[in-house]
Write a protein that holds these residues in place. Structure first.
Motif, PDB file in Angstrom:
ATOM      1  N   HIS A   1       0.697  -1.162  -0.044  1.00 43.76           N
ATOM      2  CA  HIS A   1       0.002   0.073   0.032  1.00 43.76           C
ATOM      3  C   HIS A   1       0.774   1.336  -0.129  1.00 43.76           C
ATOM      4  O   HIS A   1       0.835   2.063   0.930  1.00 43.76           O
ATOM      5  CB  HIS A   1      -0.769   0.099   1.344  1.00 43.76           C
ATOM      6  CG  HIS A   1      -1.915  -1.056   1.329  1.00 43.76           C
ATOM      7  ND1 HIS A   1      -1.638  -2.545   1.553  1.00 43.76           N
ATOM      8  CD2 HIS A   1      -3.218  -0.961   0.710  1.00 43.76           C
ATOM      9  CE1 HIS A   1      -2.763  -3.062   1.387  1.00 43.76           C
ATOM     10  NE2 HIS A   1      -3.792  -2.212   1.022  1.00 43.76           N
ATOM     11  N   PRO A   2       1.452   1.508  -1.092  1.00 46.10           N
ATOM     12  CA  PRO A   2       2.404   2.714  -1.169  1.00 46.10           C
ATOM     13  C   PRO A   2       1.378   3.893  -1.169  1.00 46.10           C
ATOM     14  O   PRO A   2       0.386   3.707  -1.799  1.00 46.10           O
ATOM     15  CB  PRO A   2       3.150   2.514  -2.516  1.00 46.10           C
ATOM     16  CG  PRO A   2       2.358   1.593  -3.209  1.00 46.10           C
ATOM     17  CD  PRO A   2       1.842   0.713  -2.464  1.00 46.10           C
ATOM     18  N   VAL A   3       1.607   4.846  -0.467  1.00 47.75           N
ATOM     19  CA  VAL A   3       0.957   6.278  -0.353  1.00 47.75           C
ATOM     20  C   VAL A   3       1.281   7.103  -1.515  1.00 47.75           C
ATOM     21  O   VAL A   3       2.384   7.537  -1.588  1.00 47.75           O
ATOM     22  CB  VAL A   3       1.116   6.894   0.948  1.00 47.75           C
ATOM     23  CG1 VAL A   3       0.038   8.111   1.096  1.00 47.75           C
ATOM     24  CG2 VAL A   3       0.485   5.964   2.078  1.00 47.75           C
ATOM     25  N   PRO A   4       0.325   7.447  -2.302  1.00 47.00           N
ATOM     26  CA  PRO A   4       0.656   8.555  -3.417  1.00 47.00           C
ATOM     27  C   PRO A   4       1.175   9.930  -2.783  1.00 47.00           C
ATOM     28  O   PRO A   4       0.714  10.398  -1.682  1.00 47.00           O
ATOM     29  CB  PRO A   4      -0.780   8.830  -4.116  1.00 47.00           C
ATOM     30  CG  PRO A   4      -1.373   7.412  -3.924  1.00 47.00           C
ATOM     31  CD  PRO A   4      -1.046   7.122  -2.241  1.00 47.00           C
ATOM     32  N   PRO A   5       1.959  10.675  -3.583  1.00 54.90           N
ATOM     33  CA  PRO A   5       2.095  11.862  -2.920  1.00 54.90           C
ATOM     34  C   PRO A   5       1.016  12.887  -2.663  1.00 54.90           C
ATOM     35  O   PRO A   5      -0.050  12.727  -3.499  1.00 54.90           O
ATOM     36  CB  PRO A   5       2.945  12.603  -4.114  1.00 54.90           C
ATOM     37  CG  PRO A   5       3.499  11.391  -4.775  1.00 54.90           C
ATOM     38  CD  PRO A   5       2.575  10.431  -4.872  1.00 54.90           C
ATOM     39  N   SER A   6       1.119  13.742  -1.507  1.00 57.73           N
ATOM     40  CA  SER A   6       0.022  14.274  -1.393  1.00 57.73           C
ATOM     41  C   SER A   6       0.435  15.985  -0.881  1.00 57.73           C
ATOM     42  O   SER A   6       1.580  15.991  -0.313  1.00 57.73           O
ATOM     43  CB  SER A   6      -1.010  13.987   0.023  1.00 57.73           C
ATOM     44  OG  SER A   6       0.009  13.670   0.980  1.00 57.73           O
ATOM     45  N   GLU A   7      -0.370  16.834  -1.000  1.00 56.91           N
ATOM     46  CA  GLU A   7      -0.081  18.088  -0.448  1.00 56.91           C
ATOM     47  C   GLU A   7       0.001  18.307   1.061  1.00 56.91           C
ATOM     48  O   GLU A   7      -0.958  17.509   1.528  1.00 56.91           O
ATOM     49  CB  GLU A   7      -0.724  19.077  -1.104  1.00 56.91           C
ATOM     50  CG  GLU A   7      -0.907  19.306  -2.702  1.00 56.91           C
ATOM     51  CD  GLU A   7      -1.836  20.221  -3.100  1.00 56.91           C
ATOM     52  OE1 GLU A   7      -2.278  20.768  -2.459  1.00 56.91           O
ATOM     53  OE2 GLU A   7      -2.137  20.535  -4.521  1.00 56.91           O
ATOM     54  N   ALA A   8       0.822  19.160   1.509  1.00 58.25           N
ATOM     55  CA  ALA A   8       0.891  19.076   2.832  1.00 58.25           C
ATOM     56  C   ALA A   8      -0.331  19.833   3.558  1.00 58.25           C
ATOM     57  O   ALA A   8      -0.957  20.604   2.940  1.00 58.25           O
ATOM     58  CB  ALA A   8       2.068  19.837   3.397  1.00 58.25           C
ATOM     59  N   LEU A   9      -0.928  19.249   4.792  1.00 55.20           N
ATOM     60  CA  LEU A   9      -2.065  19.967   5.360  1.00 55.20           C
ATOM     61  C   LEU A   9      -1.586  20.856   6.416  1.00 55.20           C
ATOM     62  O   LEU A   9      -0.891  20.536   7.016  1.00 55.20           O
ATOM     63  CB  LEU A   9      -3.002  18.745   5.889  1.00 55.20           C
ATOM     64  CG  LEU A   9      -3.586  17.729   4.924  1.00 55.20           C
ATOM     65  CD1 LEU A   9      -4.499  16.783   5.636  1.00 55.20           C
ATOM     66  CD2 LEU A   9      -4.407  18.593   3.788  1.00 55.20           C
ATOM     67  N   SER A  10      -2.352  22.026   6.405  1.00 60.02           N
ATOM     68  CA  SER A  10      -1.848  22.847   7.359  1.00 60.02           C
ATOM     69  C   SER A  10      -2.773  22.209   8.717  1.00 60.02           C
ATOM     70  O   SER A  10      -3.937  21.795   8.669  1.00 60.02           O
ATOM     71  CB  SER A  10      -2.523  24.217   7.091  1.00 60.02           C
ATOM     72  OG  SER A  10      -3.849  24.320   6.692  1.00 60.02           O
TER      73      SER A  10
END
Length: 388
Positions: free
Chosen positions: A375-384
């Motif tokens: 289950h590799p996690v796709p890249p994501s934008e950082a959350l504030s």
């Protein structure tokens, strides 16, 4: 109509044909479909951010044995990272729900008052191919490849039900995660992050309440219950259109997305900052393990020539006595009791060998490694961070 008038003032040449053949739902429903698609995509990014933090936590703690719990009673040990995989698996199931909802979204297009496109048949002098081409072009301009084959005045409200069910699914996972953290923090095994200047209680200065996890649960409960609005609305759509959906949707849809967004941001904050209290965890496991290992002790004693029934009674008798002693605040002395019993064939050293936590965690480490690899996690934008 006020918007139509205002657009006409800006573009006088088009004033006579703006909104010709259209209804208000041509504008609002198509816009809602764009918003739902983009909002679900944003929520999926937030889920990926949580998955990333939780996966790192699982990798970091995959080898730390801890007490397993069934019925919130001590059970066969697991590892902390292996337990985190339970949360991760549910989040991945939520990703499936989000993807299903996204794949279900189609464009409404220009369908007219009852979905028959009668107005456009008139406008295009019966050229139905132009109507189809118009709908294809409008859909493509907004990034959609498909439109609904048939419709009433609105897009099918069943879609709202699917969308809110996907958000409810996330909220169910988050609620379970938040509850688990609250239980584990109560026992001192781990805790959510607590800032140096944070106040746990206005009355009791020593307290470190799991307020983030409590907020996760509180907001998740709101999302779960709000999701019931969509199936009720979908099931009460009269014929080609009714308007009792409008006010409800204006509350249920945006509030559910906003609450789910807040839940995931808080969840990401907790997942990044989870603290494992390894000494306290080891003490709790050490107190429970003599009881949890009794089956292993029984089998080892039988191998040394003991009688299974007699050994079972010895273990039962001493287990009850050890529990009674623990209820008075004393440590678990089951191992010593068994070693001192002449009818029990294992020495204290042999008993302690059976109490090695790593003998009781099964395939926890292997399962964690396999789960994370698959289950590799796709890249994501950082959350504030958001603490609401």
């Amino acid at each position: 109509m006020a918007h139509v008038y205002a657009y006409g003032l800006v573009c006088p040449k088009a004033a006579g044909v703006i909104h010709l053949g259209a209804t208000s739902c041509y504008v609002t429903d198509n816009a809602d479909l764009v918003i739902l698609r983009d909002a679900l995509t944003s929520i999926r990014n937030s889920v990926y951010a949580v998955l990333s933090s939780l996966s790192a936590f699982a990798e970091r703690t995959k080898s730390i044995p801890t007490v397993g719990y069934t019925h919130f009673q001590s059970a066969q040990p697991v590892t902390i990272g292996r337990r985190a995989c339970l949360w991760l698996q549910e989040l991945w199931l939520d990703v499936d729900e989000l993807n299903d909802a996204l794949s279900a979204i189609r464009f409404l297009g220009c369908r007219g008052a009852t979905g028959t496109e009668a107005s456009f048949v008139s406008l295009f002098n019966g050229d139905t191919e132009k109507i189809d081409e118009l709908n294809r072009r409008i859909a493509a301009d907004f990034g959609f490849e498909r439109i609904y084959d048939v419709s009433g005045q609105t897009y099918p409200r069943k879609l709202d039900s699917r969308v809110l069910n996907a958000l409810s699914s996330i909220a169910q996972t988050a609620y379970r995660f938040g509850d688990d953290i609250r239980l584990l923090q109560h026992d001192g095994i781990l805790s959510e992050p607590f800032e140096s200047k944070q106040i746990g209680s206005s009355a009791m200065a020593y307290k470190q309440n799991p307020m983030r996890s409590e907020r996760i649960c509180s907001l998740s409960r709101f999302v779960i219950t709000t999701a019931l609005n969509a199936p009720l609305t979908a099931s009460t759509q009269w014929l080609e259109r009714t308007l009792d959906d409008s006010a409800n949707r204006r509350i249920a849809l945006p509030e559910s997305f906003l609450a789910t967004d807040a839940v995931l941001r808080i969840m990401a904050n907790v997942a990044r900052g989870l603290v494992v209290h390894e000494q306290a965890n080891a003490r709790i496991l050490g107190d429970a393990l003599p009881f949890l290992a009794t089956e292993n002790l029984l089998m080892a004693a039988v191998k040394k020539g003991g009688d299974r029934q007699q050994l079972h009674e010895i273990i039962r008798k001493h287990s009850l006595a050890a529990k009674e002693r623990m209820s008075q605040g004393e440590p678990n002395d089951l191992a010593n009791r068994l070693a001192e019993d002449a009818g029990f064939p294992l020495s204290l050293e042999e008993i302690r060998l059976e109490l090695d936590p790593n003998k009781h965690i099964g395939r926890s480490i292997e399962q964690t490694d396999r789960f994370l690899r698959s289950h590799p996690v796709p890249p994501s934008e950082a959350l504030s961070d958001i603490l609401v």
